[in-house]
Design a protein around this motif. Structure first.
Motif, PDB file in Angstrom:
ATOM      1  N   ARG A   1       0.868  -1.180   0.000  1.00  0.00           N
ATOM      2  CA  ARG A   1       0.000   0.000   0.000  1.00  0.00           C
ATOM      3  C   ARG A   1       0.897   1.219   0.000  1.00  0.00           C
ATOM      4  NH1 ARG A   1      -4.645  -1.694   4.215  1.00  0.00           N
ATOM      5  NH2 ARG A   1      -5.844  -2.955   2.797  1.00  0.00           N
ATOM      6  N   ASP A   2       0.659   2.117  -0.930  1.00  0.00           N
ATOM      7  CA  ASP A   2       1.493   3.317  -1.026  1.00  0.00           C
ATOM      8  C   ASP A   2       1.029   4.357  -0.003  1.00  0.00           C
ATOM      9  OD1 ASP A   2      -0.761   4.588  -2.068  1.00  0.00           O
ATOM     10  OD2 ASP A   2       0.054   4.805  -4.080  1.00  0.00           O
ATOM     11  N   ALA A   3       1.615   5.532  -0.045  1.00  0.00           N
ATOM     12  CA  ALA A   3       1.321   6.591   0.925  1.00  0.00           C
ATOM     13  C   ALA A   3      -0.142   7.023   0.892  1.00  0.00           C
ATOM     14  CB  ALA A   3       2.237   7.790   0.671  1.00  0.00           C
TER      15      ALA A   3
ATOM     16  N   ALA B   1       4.457  -5.266  -6.679  1.00  0.00           N
ATOM     17  CA  ALA B   1       5.915  -5.218  -6.627  1.00  0.00           C
ATOM     18  C   ALA B   1       6.459  -6.582  -7.023  1.00  0.00           C
ATOM     19  CB  ALA B   1       6.380  -4.833  -5.231  1.00  0.00           C
ATOM     20  N   ALA B   2       7.537  -6.595  -7.806  1.00  0.00           N
ATOM     21  CA  ALA B   2       8.147  -7.830  -8.306  1.00  0.00           C
ATOM     22  C   ALA B   2       9.390  -8.176  -7.494  1.00  0.00           C
ATOM     23  CB  ALA B   2       8.505  -7.678  -9.778  1.00  0.00           C
ATOM     24  N   PHE B   3       9.580  -9.444  -7.225  1.00  0.00           N
ATOM     25  CA  PHE B   3      10.726  -9.934  -6.450  1.00  0.00           C
ATOM     26  C   PHE B   3      12.029  -9.616  -7.177  1.00  0.00           C
ATOM     27  CE2 PHE B   3      13.776 -13.363  -5.501  1.00  0.00           C
ATOM     28  CZ  PHE B   3      13.907 -13.172  -4.137  1.00  0.00           C
ATOM     29  N   VAL B   4      13.021  -9.126  -6.417  1.00  0.00           N
ATOM     30  CA  VAL B   4      14.351  -8.842  -6.953  1.00  0.00           C
ATOM     31  C   VAL B   4      15.351  -9.831  -6.365  1.00  0.00           C
ATOM     32  CG1 VAL B   4      16.234  -7.158  -7.098  1.00  0.00           C
ATOM     33  CG2 VAL B   4      13.851  -6.400  -7.294  1.00  0.00           C
ATOM     34  N   SER B   5      15.450  -9.883  -5.030  1.00  0.00           N
ATOM     35  CA  SER B   5      16.390 -10.809  -4.389  1.00  0.00           C
ATOM     36  C   SER B   5      16.115 -10.867  -2.889  1.00  0.00           C
ATOM     37  CB  SER B   5      17.839 -10.358  -4.616  1.00  0.00           C
ATOM     38  OG  SER B   5      18.109  -9.188  -3.859  1.00  0.00           O
TER      39      SER B   5
ATOM     40  N   TYR C   1      11.932  -6.012  -3.284  1.00  0.00           N
ATOM     41  CA  TYR C   1      10.937  -6.019  -4.341  1.00  0.00           C
ATOM     42  C   TYR C   1      10.998  -4.677  -5.054  1.00  0.00           C
ATOM     43  CZ  TYR C   1       8.844 -10.360  -2.699  1.00  0.00           C
ATOM     44  OH  TYR C   1       8.633 -11.664  -2.377  1.00  0.00           O
ATOM     45  N   LEU C   2      10.653  -4.673  -6.317  1.00  0.00           N
ATOM     46  CA  LEU C   2      10.662  -3.462  -7.118  1.00  0.00           C
ATOM     47  C   LEU C   2       9.224  -3.089  -7.468  1.00  0.00           C
ATOM     48  CD1 LEU C   2      12.353  -1.359  -8.660  1.00  0.00           C
ATOM     49  CD2 LEU C   2      12.335  -2.928 -10.609  1.00  0.00           C
ATOM     50  N   ALA C   3       8.841  -1.844  -7.135  1.00  0.00           N
ATOM     51  CA  ALA C   3       7.482  -1.370  -7.394  1.00  0.00           C
ATOM     52  C   ALA C   3       7.540  -0.030  -8.097  1.00  0.00           C
ATOM     53  CB  ALA C   3       6.717  -1.225  -6.083  1.00  0.00           C
ATOM     54  N   SER C   4       6.566   0.218  -8.928  1.00  0.00           N
ATOM     55  CA  SER C   4       6.441   1.508  -9.587  1.00  0.00           C
ATOM     56  C   SER C   4       5.337   2.271  -8.878  1.00  0.00           C
ATOM     57  CB  SER C   4       6.085   1.322 -11.059  1.00  0.00           C
ATOM     58  OG  SER C   4       5.799   2.570 -11.638  1.00  0.00           O
ATOM     59  N   GLY C   5       5.706   3.263  -8.096  1.00  0.00           N
ATOM     60  CA  GLY C   5       4.720   3.977  -7.298  1.00  0.00           C
ATOM     61  C   GLY C   5       4.389   5.360  -7.800  1.00  0.00           C
ATOM     62  N   SER C   6       4.935   5.770  -8.924  1.00  0.00           N
ATOM     63  CA  SER C   6       4.645   7.099  -9.493  1.00  0.00           C
ATOM     64  C   SER C   6       4.791   8.207  -8.452  1.00  0.00           C
ATOM     65  CB  SER C   6       3.235   7.128 -10.087  1.00  0.00           C
ATOM     66  OG  SER C   6       3.091   6.156 -11.068  1.00  0.00           O
ATOM     67  N   GLY C   7       5.856   8.143  -7.667  1.00  0.00           N
ATOM     68  CA  GLY C   7       6.106   9.166  -6.670  1.00  0.00           C
ATOM     69  C   GLY C   7       5.408   8.952  -5.350  1.00  0.00           C
ATOM     70  N   SER C   8       4.567   7.940  -5.230  1.00  0.00           N
ATOM     71  CA  SER C   8       3.844   7.702  -3.986  1.00  0.00           C
ATOM     72  C   SER C   8       4.573   6.720  -3.072  1.00  0.00           C
ATOM     73  CB  SER C   8       2.436   7.200  -4.276  1.00  0.00           C
ATOM     74  OG  SER C   8       2.501   5.956  -4.954  1.00  0.00           O
ATOM     75  N   LEU C   9       5.785   6.327  -3.468  1.00  0.00           N
ATOM     76  CA  LEU C   9       6.599   5.419  -2.664  1.00  0.00           C
ATOM     77  C   LEU C   9       7.971   6.053  -2.407  1.00  0.00           C
ATOM     78  CD1 LEU C   9       5.764   2.060  -4.488  1.00  0.00           C
ATOM     79  CD2 LEU C   9       4.965   2.773  -2.237  1.00  0.00           C
ATOM     80  N   PRO C  10       8.030   7.105  -1.591  1.00  0.00           N
ATOM     81  CA  PRO C  10       9.319   7.751  -1.348  1.00  0.00           C
ATOM     82  C   PRO C  10      10.267   6.846  -0.556  1.00  0.00           C
ATOM     83  CG  PRO C  10       7.634   8.691   0.065  1.00  0.00           C
ATOM     84  CD  PRO C  10       6.941   7.743  -0.877  1.00  0.00           C
ATOM     85  N   ALA C  11      11.568   7.047  -0.732  1.00  0.00           N
ATOM     86  CA  ALA C  11      12.570   6.263  -0.016  1.00  0.00           C
ATOM     87  C   ALA C  11      12.372   6.406   1.484  1.00  0.00           C
ATOM     88  CB  ALA C  11      13.964   6.729  -0.410  1.00  0.00           C
ATOM     89  N   GLY C  12      12.494   5.297   2.195  1.00  0.00           N
ATOM     90  CA  GLY C  12      12.368   5.295   3.647  1.00  0.00           C
ATOM     91  C   GLY C  12      10.957   5.150   4.168  1.00  0.00           C
ATOM     92  N   LEU C  13       9.974   5.095   3.289  1.00  0.00           N
ATOM     93  CA  LEU C  13       8.576   4.958   3.706  1.00  0.00           C
ATOM     94  C   LEU C  13       8.321   3.548   4.223  1.00  0.00           C
ATOM     95  CD1 LEU C  13       5.679   6.234   3.695  1.00  0.00           C
ATOM     96  CD2 LEU C  13       5.400   5.198   1.444  1.00  0.00           C
ATOM     97  N   ASN C  14       7.741   3.441   5.416  1.00  0.00           N
ATOM     98  CA  ASN C  14       7.320   2.135   5.911  1.00  0.00           C
ATOM     99  C   ASN C  14       6.046   1.743   5.192  1.00  0.00           C
ATOM    100  OD1 ASN C  14       9.375   1.738   7.805  1.00  0.00           O
ATOM    101  ND2 ASN C  14       8.284   2.937   9.332  1.00  0.00           N
ATOM    102  N   LEU C  15       6.011   0.518   4.683  1.00  0.00           N
ATOM    103  CA  LEU C  15       4.883   0.051   3.888  1.00  0.00           C
ATOM    104  C   LEU C  15       4.234  -1.168   4.508  1.00  0.00           C
ATOM    105  CD1 LEU C  15       6.536   0.110   0.355  1.00  0.00           C
ATOM    106  CD2 LEU C  15       4.931   1.768   1.278  1.00  0.00           C
ATOM    107  N   GLU C  16       2.968  -1.317   4.231  1.00  0.00           N
ATOM    108  CA  GLU C  16       2.257  -2.536   4.562  1.00  0.00           C
ATOM    109  C   GLU C  16       2.322  -3.401   3.312  1.00  0.00           C
ATOM    110  OE1 GLU C  16      -2.005  -3.793   6.525  1.00  0.00           O
ATOM    111  OE2 GLU C  16      -1.827  -1.855   5.536  1.00  0.00           O
TER     112      GLU C  16
END
Length: 147
Positions: free
Chosen positions: A16-18, A25-29, A45-60
């Motif tokens: 869930r984004d901000a 999100a796709a598995f990386v390693s 995991y790699l996700a495309s969040g269009s700016g809604s997934l800033p670095a350091g954000l805690n995610l569910e």
């Protein structure tokens, strides 16, 4: 994952984004080290969040597991938010609609998976639900009714 939890990484997960919107999100390693807060297994995991997934954000994050659930994929365009809850409009009769609360516990790509038992029978409104909510409250205001 907490220490002692045996986890096999899934090829894809949902986060869930901000804005509380589900994003795939796709598995990386596997993570080369443990997070000091959890001391358990970690994965990248790699996700495309269009700016809604800033670095350091805690995610569910939601990983597939357990039994398969049969249900309906409810698109985000069908869901309206009112009083902190998620709702959809379901067809009732020939030309009526009824608002029903739904759970957002199972996110899916661009929406949510809802168990069949929660929305039995009639189809739901997939576009224009916000307009129906406006009309619902407009008619209540004209008659003086309260919900």
């Amino acid at each position: 994952f907490p220490a002692g939890t045996a986890v096999v990484p899934a090829p894809a997960i949902m986060v869930r984004d901000a804005r509380e919107k589900p994003v795939s999100a796709a598995f990386v390693s596997s993570a080369p080290g443990a997070d000091p807060r959890f001391q358990g297994a970690g994965f990248f995991y790699l996700a495309s969040g269009s700016g809604s997934l800033p670095a350091g954000l805690n995610l569910e994050a939601f990983m597939p597991g357990g039994e398969l659930m049969e249900g309906y994929l409810i698109p985000a365009s069908a869901v309206i938010w009112w009083q902190g809850k998620a709702w959809v409009y379901q067809k009732q009769g020939a030309d009526g609609f009824v608002r029903k609360e739904i759970s957002t516990a199972t996110p899916a790509e661009d929406g949510w998976l809802i168990p069949e038992a929660d929305l039995p029978g009639q189809p739901i409104v997939s576009k224009g639900a916000q307009q129906l909510l406006s009309e619902e409250f407009k008619s209540q205001a004209q008659t003086g009714e309260e919900d």
